[in-house]
Design an enzyme around this catalytic site. Structure first.
Site, PDB file in Angstrom:
ATOM      1  N   TYR A   1      40.363  42.631  42.363  1.00 32.38           N
ATOM      2  CA  TYR A   1      40.058  43.059  41.000  1.00 32.38           C
ATOM      3  C   TYR A   1      39.780  42.287  39.820  1.00 32.38           C
ATOM      4  CZ  TYR A   1      44.580  41.144  38.974  1.00 32.38           C
ATOM      5  OH  TYR A   1      45.420  40.238  38.396  1.00 32.38           O
TER       6      TYR A   1
ATOM      7  N   LYS B   1      40.622  36.405  42.966  1.00 31.60           N
ATOM      8  CA  LYS B   1      41.549  37.447  42.313  1.00 31.60           C
ATOM      9  C   LYS B   1      41.894  38.490  42.934  1.00 31.60           C
ATOM     10  CE  LYS B   1      41.488  39.423  37.449  1.00 31.60           C
ATOM     11  NZ  LYS B   1      42.788  38.786  37.065  1.00 31.60           N
TER      12      LYS B   1
ATOM     13  N   LEU C   1      43.463  30.487  39.181  1.00 32.57           N
ATOM     14  CA  LEU C   1      42.385  31.485  38.987  1.00 32.57           C
ATOM     15  C   LEU C   1      41.546  30.969  37.840  1.00 32.57           C
ATOM     16  CD1 LEU C   1      41.112  34.380  39.580  1.00 32.57           C
ATOM     17  CD2 LEU C   1      42.109  35.230  37.414  1.00 32.57           C
TER      18      LEU C   1
ATOM     19  N   GLU D   1      49.484  27.628  36.224  1.00 34.83           N
ATOM     20  CA  GLU D   1      49.078  28.594  35.100  1.00 34.83           C
ATOM     21  C   GLU D   1      50.039  29.622  34.917  1.00 34.83           C
ATOM     22  OE1 GLU D   1      45.738  31.180  37.030  1.00 34.83           O
ATOM     23  OE2 GLU D   1      46.709  31.110  38.848  1.00 34.83           O
TER      24      GLU D   1
HETATM   25  N1  PMP Z   1      45.166  33.295  35.971  1.00 37.72           N
HETATM   26  C1  PMP Z   1      45.998  34.506  36.278  1.00 37.72           C
HETATM   27  C2  PMP Z   1      46.938  34.474  37.699  1.00 37.72           C
HETATM   28  C3  PMP Z   1      45.670  35.719  36.108  1.00 37.72           C
HETATM   29  O1  PMP Z   1      46.090  37.008  36.746  1.00 37.72           O
HETATM   30  C4  PMP Z   1      44.818  35.999  34.852  1.00 37.72           C
HETATM   31  C5  PMP Z   1      44.409  37.279  34.266  1.00 37.72           C
HETATM   32  N2  PMP Z   1      43.932  38.117  35.296  1.00 37.72           N
HETATM   33  C6  PMP Z   1      44.118  34.732  34.248  1.00 37.72           C
HETATM   34  C7  PMP Z   1      44.586  33.571  34.914  1.00 37.72           C
HETATM   35  C8  PMP Z   1      43.208  34.763  33.104  1.00 37.72           C
HETATM   36  O2  PMP Z   1      41.853  35.242  33.547  1.00 37.72           O
HETATM   37  P1  PMP Z   1      40.829  36.146  32.629  1.00 37.72           P
HETATM   38  O3  PMP Z   1      40.625  35.181  31.416  1.00 37.72           O
HETATM   39  O4  PMP Z   1      39.870  36.264  33.433  1.00 37.72           O
HETATM   40  O5  PMP Z   1      41.546  37.341  32.176  1.00 37.72           O
END
Ligand code: PMP
Length: 294
Positions: A33, A149, A207, A182
Site C-alpha cells: 500500500y 510497505k 521503511l 522506527e
Molecule cells: N515507517 C513505517 C513503519 C510506516 O508505516 C510509515 C508510514 N506509512 C513510515 C515509516 C513513514 O513513511 P512515509 O513518510 O512514506 O509516510
C-alpha cells in the site's frame, strides 16, 4: 467523509464497495500500500510514492495494476470525487484473488487495486503538532523485510494500541541491540545536543519513508548536519529534540519517550522549523479543479 472509492476498475459508493473473500491481501497479507498526503488540493511527493510502490511490488513479483500515469489519474479522481482538499489518499495493490493456496496462483491473477481518499482537518493536525506527541517503546517483533510497505501491519497495530493505552500516540520499535528502528507508522529522529540530526540508515529493518527522504533534502538545504545512525531510548530521552515523520503527519514533534520528557517537554525549535519548511521542498502536484457533487 469518504463517499466514493475505486475498487478494481470501478468508482463505487463507499458503503457498497467490497473485495472478494479470496483476495490474497485478505488471506495472506499478500498486498502492498501507499499513503500520500493531500495538501491544499495537491498530492504531495506522488513521484516518490509511486517509485516506492513500484519497488514494493517488484520485490514481491506483483505486477503494477495499471501504468503510473493511470494510477496518478485515479488517485486524483478519487480525491476529487470525495472533495478532499486536505487529507490523504490511500491505495492498496493485492496479488489478486485465487482459491486459497500459499503458492502463487498458477495462472497469474489480476492484481487488485483499491483507492480511497479521506479528509483530515489541518487545524486538528496543527493543534497536535503544537502540543507534540508522546511515544512508548516496544520490542521490534516484525519481520525482516520492513523496507517493503506491505499490509502485514498486525505488530504495528498491537504496538500502537499498547502505546495508546499508556497515554502515548506512537510506538517506537527497538531492536535486539537496544536501537530504535522506527515508529509503528513513522520514521524516528532525534536532534542531539550538538545540533546533529540523527535517524537510522536505510536497511531491511525500516521503511524508507517518503517524508524521510524529502526531509533529508530539507535538512541539506538548511545545512543542518545529519548523521544516519541508530540511537537508543536513553539517547532519545536526553536529546535536545525528537520527532517522527510520515506522509499523514509530515514532521510531528515528540515531547516524551516512555514517560520521560524531552528537554522542556515542548516541541523543539528545529522541529517546528522543519515542519514549516517541509512543503517548500516537497513535490506539489495539483489535483486540479474539483468536480461538482459526485
Ligand atoms: N515507517 C513505517 C513503519 C510506516 O508505516 C510509515 C508510514 N506509512 C513510515 C515509516 C513513514 O513513511 P512515509 O513518510 O512514506 O509516510
Amino acid at each position: 467523509m469518504t463517499r466514493i472509492v475505486y475498487v478494481n476498475g470501478r468508482y463505487l459508493p463507499y458503503a457498497e464497495a467490497g473485495i472478494h473473500i479470496e483476495d490474497r491481501g485478505f488471506q495472506f497479507g499478500d498486498s502492498v500500500y501507499e499513503v500520500c498526503e493531500i495538501k491544499d488540493g495537491a498530492l504531495i511527493d506522488v513521484t516518490r510514492h509511486c517509485a516506492r510502490l513500484q519497488r514494493s511490488l517488484g520485490e514481491l513479483s506483483i505486477p503494477m495494476p495499471m501504468t503510473e500515469a493511470a494510477l496518478r489519474h485515479v488517485m486524483k479522481q478519487v480525491a476529487r470525487r470525495n472533495r478532499v482538499h486536505n487529507g490523504l489518499v490511500y491505495l492498496q495493490v493485492t496479488r489478486g484473488q485465487a482459491p486459497r493456496d500459499f503458492l502463487f496462483p498458477a495462472t497469474a491473477a489480476e492484481p487488485g487495486l483499491v483507492i480511497l481518499a479521506r479528509a483530515i482537518d489541518p487545524a486538528k493536525v496543527a493543534a497536535k503538532a503544537g502540543q507534540g506527541i508522546a511515544v512508548r517503546s516496544t520490542p521490534d517483533t516484525r519481520w525482516a523485510r520492513c523496507d517493503l510497505k506491505t499490509v502485514m501491519l498486525l505488530p504495528a497495530a498491537l504496538a500502537k494500541e499498547k502505546a495508546r493505552q499508556s497515554g502515548a500516540q506512537e510506538a517506537w520499535f527497538v531492536d535486539e541491540m537496544g536501537y530504535v528502528t522506527e515508529g509503528a507508522s513513522s520514521n524516528a529522529w532525534i536532534v542531539r545536543a550538538d545540533g546533529y540530526v540523527l535517524t537510522r540508515p536505510l536497511d531491511h529493518r525500516i521503511l524508507g519513508g517518503v517524508t524521510r527522504t524529502t526531509l533529508l533534502d530539507v535538512l541539506k538545504s538548511l545545512q543542518v548536519p545529519v548523521e544516519q545512525r541508530g540511537f537508543t531510548i536513553a539517547e532519545a530521552q536526553s536529546a535536545k529534540e525528537a520527532f517522527v515523520t510520515s506522509a499523514s503527519a509530515t514532521v510531528m514533534p515528540v515531547v516524551s519517550v516512555d514517560g520521560h520528557a524531552i528537554a522542556d517537554g515542548r516541541p523543539g525549535a528545529l522541529t517546528v522549523r522543519l515542519r514549516k519548511k517541509f512543503h517548500e521542498l516537497a513535490e506539489i502536484t495539483p489535483i486540479e479543479r474539483f468536480l461538482g457533487p459526485a
